[in-house]
Write a protein that holds these residues in place. Sequence first.
Motif, PDB file in Angstrom:
ATOM      1  N   ALA A   1      -8.661   8.404  -1.777  1.00 12.06           N
ATOM      2  CA  ALA A   1      -8.607   9.683  -1.073  1.00 12.06           C
ATOM      3  C   ALA A   1      -7.280  10.401  -1.284  1.00 12.06           C
ATOM      4  O   ALA A   1      -7.185  11.613  -1.069  1.00 12.06           O
ATOM      5  N   THR A   2      -6.249   9.659  -1.697  1.00 13.25           N
ATOM      6  CA  THR A   2      -4.933  10.251  -1.918  1.00 13.25           C
ATOM      7  C   THR A   2      -4.848  10.968  -3.263  1.00 13.25           C
ATOM      8  O   THR A   2      -4.034  11.884  -3.435  1.00 13.25           O
TER       9      THR A   2
ATOM     10  N   ASP B   1      -6.105  -0.680   1.128  1.00 11.25           N
ATOM     11  CA  ASP B   1      -7.306   0.065   1.489  1.00 11.25           C
ATOM     12  C   ASP B   1      -7.724   0.946   0.312  1.00 11.25           C
ATOM     13  O   ASP B   1      -7.119   1.989   0.056  1.00 11.25           O
TER      14      ASP B   1
ATOM     15  N   LEU C   1       0.664   4.255  -2.719  1.00  6.73           N
ATOM     16  CA  LEU C   1       0.395   5.638  -2.317  1.00  6.73           C
ATOM     17  C   LEU C   1       1.521   6.566  -2.768  1.00  6.73           C
ATOM     18  O   LEU C   1       1.269   7.719  -3.160  1.00  6.73           O
TER      19      LEU C   1
ATOM     20  N   HIS D   1     -13.412  10.478  -5.477  1.00  9.25           N
ATOM     21  CA  HIS D   1     -12.890  11.131  -4.269  1.00  9.25           C
ATOM     22  C   HIS D   1     -14.045  11.721  -3.466  1.00  9.25           C
ATOM     23  O   HIS D   1     -14.995  12.267  -4.027  1.00  9.25           O
TER      24      HIS D   1
ATOM     25  N   ALA E   1     -10.298   2.841  -0.168  1.00 10.93           N
ATOM     26  CA  ALA E   1     -10.766   4.175   0.208  1.00 10.93           C
ATOM     27  C   ALA E   1      -9.591   5.121   0.439  1.00 10.93           C
ATOM     28  O   ALA E   1      -9.625   6.290   0.025  1.00 10.93           O
ATOM     29  N   ARG E   2      -8.542   4.613   1.082  1.00 11.13           N
ATOM     30  CA  ARG E   2      -7.384   5.464   1.345  1.00 11.13           C
ATOM     31  C   ARG E   2      -6.664   5.826   0.046  1.00 11.13           C
ATOM     32  O   ARG E   2      -6.226   6.959  -0.134  1.00 11.13           O
ATOM     33  N   VAL E   3      -6.538   4.864  -0.843  1.00  6.69           N
ATOM     34  CA  VAL E   3      -5.875   5.138  -2.122  1.00  6.69           C
ATOM     35  C   VAL E   3      -6.646   6.194  -2.905  1.00  6.69           C
ATOM     36  O   VAL E   3      -6.073   7.155  -3.425  1.00  6.69           O
TER      37      VAL E   3
ATOM     38  N   GLN F   1       0.828  -1.205   0.000  1.00  3.16           N
ATOM     39  CA  GLN F   1       0.000   0.000   0.000  1.00  3.16           C
ATOM     40  C   GLN F   1       0.863   1.256   0.000  1.00  3.16           C
ATOM     41  O   GLN F   1       0.554   2.225  -0.710  1.00  3.16           O
ATOM     42  N   ASP F   2       1.942   1.246   0.756  1.00  4.37           N
ATOM     43  CA  ASP F   2       2.811   2.421   0.808  1.00  4.37           C
ATOM     44  C   ASP F   2       3.414   2.728  -0.552  1.00  4.37           C
ATOM     45  O   ASP F   2       3.517   3.895  -0.949  1.00  4.37           O
TER      46      ASP F   2
END
Length: 292
Positions: free
Chosen positions: A112-113, A106, A80, A124, A108-110, A76-77
């Motif tokens: 949102a980035t 995740d 991102l 988004h 949703a986190r991706v 994930q890191d």
Amino acid sequence: MTADIIDGKAFAAGLRNKVAGHVARLVADHGITPGLAVVLVGDDPASDVYVRSKGRMTKAAGMLSVEHRLPADTTQDDLLALVARLNADRAIHGILVQLPLPKGIDEARVLATILPAKDVDGFHISNVGLLAVGQRAMVPCTPLGCILMLREHLGDLSGLDAVVIGRSNIVGKPMAQLLLGENCTVTLAHSRTRDLAGVVRRADIVVAAVGRPCMVTADWIKPGATVIDVGINRTDAGLVGDVDFAGVAAVAGAITPVPGGVGPMTIACLLANTVTACCRANGLPEPMGLTL
């Protein structure tokens, strides 16, 4: 009654031609080439086909097409970090991370980035909120394609009774918001809706987006209604929609086929959104015919 067939394939080809014309003018008048970056993680076959199609059509429109294909074990890191680099790249105006992502990432986190201004998928949370309150947003591609076809076929949608079947964040909810923006009276129906057939039967516009083969039958449809079938279901008989096409076509006033209806509009609208994002990023007027 035999329904008019709304030819999404032809409509999408016309929209892509408009996109190509706007791109040519951006290049000639301003020296700017709209750029779309697509990120694919893993080796999902359907996603691979879709990404290759996007790349081919992006290049055909004269745009910059960048693909990042990452292995399924990408962290994930690392994903991102790639999104952050694309956010900072001034040559890239649209970023699309192909879903679904592998387990452990995740989504949703991706999403949102991604910078909202480069979020050409319209996923988004900032764009979702802007659309909900009727402000300028990047609009999800499939609902955008549906509303463009409805406008083309029906003209003014104001006052029409519309039912959207399915409440997904990708299609159902934004579709309802777009129809509200057209001054329709909108019902968002779903699996818990009581007397679903009765609710659908009163609609002038029906948008089916549930992922259940041939669920919507002729006895659900008001004579003369316009039916937009978003469903794409693989069956032993081939691809079918959420609507029983043969039966409903005998009752409706107009209907989209599967395949050849909504599907081709999704990539065409992705290209249109990228051109829109490019114009906004450079302080240029938004292209006519590509936005709502």
